[in-house]
Design a protein around this motif. Sequence first.
Motif, PDB file in Angstrom:
ATOM      1  N   ARG A 207     -15.840 -42.633  -9.857  1.00 48.05           N
ATOM      2  CA  ARG A 207     -16.925 -41.695 -10.192  1.00 48.05           C
ATOM      3  C   ARG A 207     -17.930 -41.585  -9.054  1.00 48.05           C
ATOM      4  O   ARG A 207     -18.656 -40.613  -8.954  1.00 48.05           O
ATOM      5  N   GLY A 208     -17.985 -42.608  -8.199  1.00 47.40           N
ATOM      6  CA  GLY A 208     -18.944 -42.584  -7.104  1.00 47.40           C
ATOM      7  C   GLY A 208     -18.382 -43.239  -5.861  1.00 47.40           C
ATOM      8  O   GLY A 208     -17.384 -43.961  -5.907  1.00 47.40           O
ATOM      9  N   PHE A 209     -19.027 -42.961  -4.748  1.00 48.15           N
ATOM     10  CA  PHE A 209     -18.660 -43.543  -3.467  1.00 48.15           C
ATOM     11  C   PHE A 209     -19.898 -44.187  -2.873  1.00 48.15           C
ATOM     12  O   PHE A 209     -21.017 -43.738  -3.094  1.00 48.15           O
ATOM     13  N   LYS A 210     -19.692 -45.238  -2.109  1.00 51.76           N
ATOM     14  CA  LYS A 210     -20.779 -45.808  -1.323  1.00 51.76           C
ATOM     15  C   LYS A 210     -20.194 -46.251   0.005  1.00 51.76           C
ATOM     16  O   LYS A 210     -18.990 -46.450   0.133  1.00 51.76           O
ATOM     17  N   PHE A 211     -21.056 -46.395   0.987  1.00 56.55           N
ATOM     18  CA  PHE A 211     -20.607 -46.732   2.328  1.00 56.55           C
ATOM     19  C   PHE A 211     -20.530 -48.237   2.509  1.00 56.55           C
ATOM     20  O   PHE A 211     -21.386 -48.973   2.009  1.00 56.55           O
ATOM     21  N   HIS A 212     -19.519 -48.680   3.226  1.00 60.27           N
ATOM     22  CA  HIS A 212     -19.402 -50.085   3.597  1.00 60.27           C
ATOM     23  C   HIS A 212     -20.613 -50.443   4.442  1.00 60.27           C
ATOM     24  O   HIS A 212     -21.113 -49.620   5.208  1.00 60.27           O
ATOM     25  N   LYS A 213     -21.092 -51.666   4.315  1.00 56.01           N
ATOM     26  CA  LYS A 213     -22.311 -52.073   5.021  1.00 56.01           C
ATOM     27  C   LYS A 213     -22.197 -51.932   6.531  1.00 56.01           C
ATOM     28  O   LYS A 213     -23.196 -51.733   7.215  1.00 56.01           O
ATOM     29  N   ASP A 214     -20.995 -51.992   7.075  1.00 50.49           N
ATOM     30  CA  ASP A 214     -20.808 -51.868   8.525  1.00 50.49           C
ATOM     31  C   ASP A 214     -20.403 -50.458   8.958  1.00 50.49           C
ATOM     32  O   ASP A 214     -20.168 -50.219  10.140  1.00 50.49           O
ATOM     33  N   ALA A 215     -20.312 -49.540   8.016  1.00 49.33           N
ATOM     34  CA  ALA A 215     -19.868 -48.178   8.339  1.00 49.33           C
ATOM     35  C   ALA A 215     -20.931 -47.446   9.151  1.00 49.33           C
ATOM     36  O   ALA A 215     -22.124 -47.543   8.860  1.00 49.33           O
ATOM     37  N   GLN A 216     -20.487 -46.742  10.150  1.00 51.59           N
ATOM     38  CA  GLN A 216     -21.378 -45.940  10.985  1.00 51.59           C
ATOM     39  C   GLN A 216     -21.254 -44.472  10.573  1.00 51.59           C
ATOM     40  O   GLN A 216     -20.173 -44.005  10.259  1.00 51.59           O
ATOM     41  N   GLY A 217     -22.343 -43.756  10.586  1.00 48.43           N
ATOM     42  CA  GLY A 217     -22.305 -42.326  10.337  1.00 48.43           C
ATOM     43  C   GLY A 217     -22.448 -41.909   8.893  1.00 48.43           C
ATOM     44  O   GLY A 217     -22.316 -40.721   8.594  1.00 48.43           O
ATOM     45  N   GLY A 218     -22.710 -42.848   7.995  1.00 45.80           N
ATOM     46  CA  GLY A 218     -22.838 -42.494   6.583  1.00 45.80           C
ATOM     47  C   GLY A 218     -24.001 -41.567   6.303  1.00 45.80           C
ATOM     48  O   GLY A 218     -23.857 -40.571   5.592  1.00 45.80           O
ATOM     49  N   ALA A 219     -25.152 -41.869   6.890  1.00 50.42           N
ATOM     50  CA  ALA A 219     -26.330 -41.024   6.663  1.00 50.42           C
ATOM     51  C   ALA A 219     -26.098 -39.621   7.213  1.00 50.42           C
ATOM     52  O   ALA A 219     -26.434 -38.628   6.558  1.00 50.42           O
ATOM     53  N   GLU A 220     -25.490 -39.519   8.379  1.00 53.56           N
ATOM     54  CA  GLU A 220     -25.210 -38.208   8.972  1.00 53.56           C
ATOM     55  C   GLU A 220     -24.258 -37.414   8.082  1.00 53.56           C
ATOM     56  O   GLU A 220     -24.461 -36.212   7.855  1.00 53.56           O
ATOM     57  N   LEU A 221     -23.234 -38.068   7.547  1.00 52.85           N
ATOM     58  CA  LEU A 221     -22.295 -37.393   6.661  1.00 52.85           C
ATOM     59  C   LEU A 221     -23.024 -36.852   5.434  1.00 52.85           C
ATOM     60  O   LEU A 221     -22.819 -35.707   5.024  1.00 52.85           O
ATOM     61  N   LEU A 222     -23.891 -37.655   4.831  1.00 50.77           N
ATOM     62  CA  LEU A 222     -24.612 -37.223   3.634  1.00 50.77           C
ATOM     63  C   LEU A 222     -25.585 -36.079   3.929  1.00 50.77           C
ATOM     64  O   LEU A 222     -25.692 -35.128   3.154  1.00 50.77           O
ATOM     65  N   ILE A 223     -26.281 -36.175   5.042  1.00 43.27           N
ATOM     66  CA  ILE A 223     -27.235 -35.120   5.402  1.00 43.27           C
ATOM     67  C   ILE A 223     -26.491 -33.817   5.668  1.00 43.27           C
ATOM     68  O   ILE A 223     -26.895 -32.751   5.192  1.00 43.27           O
ATOM     69  N   ASN A 224     -25.394 -33.877   6.403  1.00 48.09           N
ATOM     70  CA  ASN A 224     -24.612 -32.665   6.668  1.00 48.09           C
ATOM     71  C   ASN A 224     -24.032 -32.091   5.380  1.00 48.09           C
ATOM     72  O   ASN A 224     -23.978 -30.877   5.200  1.00 48.09           O
ATOM     73  N   ALA A 225     -23.590 -32.972   4.474  1.00 48.33           N
ATOM     74  CA  ALA A 225     -23.060 -32.514   3.191  1.00 48.33           C
ATOM     75  C   ALA A 225     -24.156 -31.804   2.392  1.00 48.33           C
ATOM     76  O   ALA A 225     -23.918 -30.735   1.814  1.00 48.33           O
ATOM     77  N   ALA A 226     -25.344 -32.376   2.359  1.00 48.82           N
ATOM     78  CA  ALA A 226     -26.454 -31.761   1.630  1.00 48.82           C
ATOM     79  C   ALA A 226     -26.818 -30.411   2.246  1.00 48.82           C
ATOM     80  O   ALA A 226     -27.027 -29.431   1.523  1.00 48.82           O
ATOM     81  N   LEU A 227     -26.859 -30.336   3.561  1.00 50.54           N
ATOM     82  CA  LEU A 227     -27.161 -29.061   4.218  1.00 50.54           C
ATOM     83  C   LEU A 227     -26.095 -28.021   3.917  1.00 50.54           C
ATOM     84  O   LEU A 227     -26.405 -26.838   3.729  1.00 50.54           O
ATOM     85  N   GLY A 228     -24.837 -28.452   3.857  1.00 45.53           N
ATOM     86  CA  GLY A 228     -23.747 -27.530   3.588  1.00 45.53           C
ATOM     87  C   GLY A 228     -23.742 -26.973   2.180  1.00 45.53           C
ATOM     88  O   GLY A 228     -23.286 -25.852   1.947  1.00 45.53           O
ATOM     89  N   GLU A 229     -24.251 -27.725   1.218  1.00 49.30           N
ATOM     90  CA  GLU A 229     -24.236 -27.243  -0.166  1.00 49.30           C
ATOM     91  C   GLU A 229     -25.571 -26.651  -0.596  1.00 49.30           C
ATOM     92  O   GLU A 229     -25.678 -26.067  -1.667  1.00 49.30           O
ATOM     93  N   MET A 230     -26.593 -26.760   0.251  1.00 51.10           N
ATOM     94  CA  MET A 230     -27.929 -26.292  -0.104  1.00 51.10           C
ATOM     95  C   MET A 230     -27.979 -24.765  -0.106  1.00 51.10           C
ATOM     96  O   MET A 230     -27.675 -24.130   0.900  1.00 51.10           O
ATOM     97  N   LEU A 231     -28.337 -24.201  -1.230  1.00 49.78           N
ATOM     98  CA  LEU A 231     -28.478 -22.756  -1.345  1.00 49.78           C
ATOM     99  C   LEU A 231     -29.893 -22.355  -0.954  1.00 49.78           C
ATOM    100  O   LEU A 231     -30.845 -23.098  -1.207  1.00 49.78           O
ATOM    101  N   PRO A 232     -30.059 -21.165  -0.357  1.00 50.07           N
ATOM    102  CA  PRO A 232     -31.420 -20.719  -0.041  1.00 50.07           C
ATOM    103  C   PRO A 232     -32.198 -20.448  -1.322  1.00 50.07           C
ATOM    104  O   PRO A 232     -31.613 -20.106  -2.354  1.00 50.07           O
ATOM    105  N   SER A 233     -33.496 -20.614  -1.253  1.00 52.13           N
ATOM    106  CA  SER A 233     -34.344 -20.352  -2.420  1.00 52.13           C
ATOM    107  C   SER A 233     -34.295 -18.872  -2.760  1.00 52.13           C
ATOM    108  O   SER A 233     -34.300 -18.020  -1.876  1.00 52.13           O
ATOM    109  N   SER A 234     -34.249 -18.588  -4.042  1.00 52.97           N
ATOM    110  CA  SER A 234     -34.318 -17.207  -4.519  1.00 52.97           C
ATOM    111  C   SER A 234     -35.771 -16.777  -4.520  1.00 52.97           C
ATOM    112  O   SER A 234     -36.679 -17.611  -4.562  1.00 52.97           O
TER     113      SER A 234
END
Length: 188
Positions: free
Chosen positions: A97-124
């Motif tokens: 049901r969920g994913f989390k990053f391994h403590k030694d994983a690099q790039g997790g924050a960048e992946l999440l930020i890019n994912a959020a930017l990709g799904e973010m709709l402009p305000s109506s």
Amino acid sequence: MGDDRTDREPLPEDDAEPLVLSSPEQFKALGHPVRHRMVNVLRQRPATLRQLSAALGMTKGTAGYHVRVLREAGLVRLTETRQVRGGTEQYFALVSRGFKFHKDAQGGAELLINAALGEMLPSSSGQSEHTVLRHLWLTADEAQALAAKLRAQAAEPAPHDSSRGDAYGLLVSLYRADIPSLDRDDCH
């Protein structure tokens, strides 16, 4: 109506531990915007390639390719097959049901930020903007306590009922900011 279930696996429990992401294949699979959208669709319930292609506005072949990449990365699994008129229908679901990053994983924050930017709709028009960036000056202990509160809030299960309204994303990140400090101003 001709449905004869031949294979059915249980779905992950809501309180099951999230899958720990650590491999480059997992990051590459989730880093693609189409596959990220597909994961969001599969958070609602298991789906067939036909259902995924309709929801995402793509061909069944394209949906099949992206499901295969997610399966090979260990993020999606086949949960059920049904005999239907004209063939076999396969249902795919997330392995967790969920994913989390391994403590030694690099790039997790960048992946999440890019994912959020990709799904973010402009305000109506007439809709208020909900995105805010603030900087807090905290001690290490205060930062840890705040991070724990934010994790607990973000971990609360969310209903997957699209009839209740529109989906909203929540990206929570408490990070040390690269903001230089001014020396003390003795004049004020």
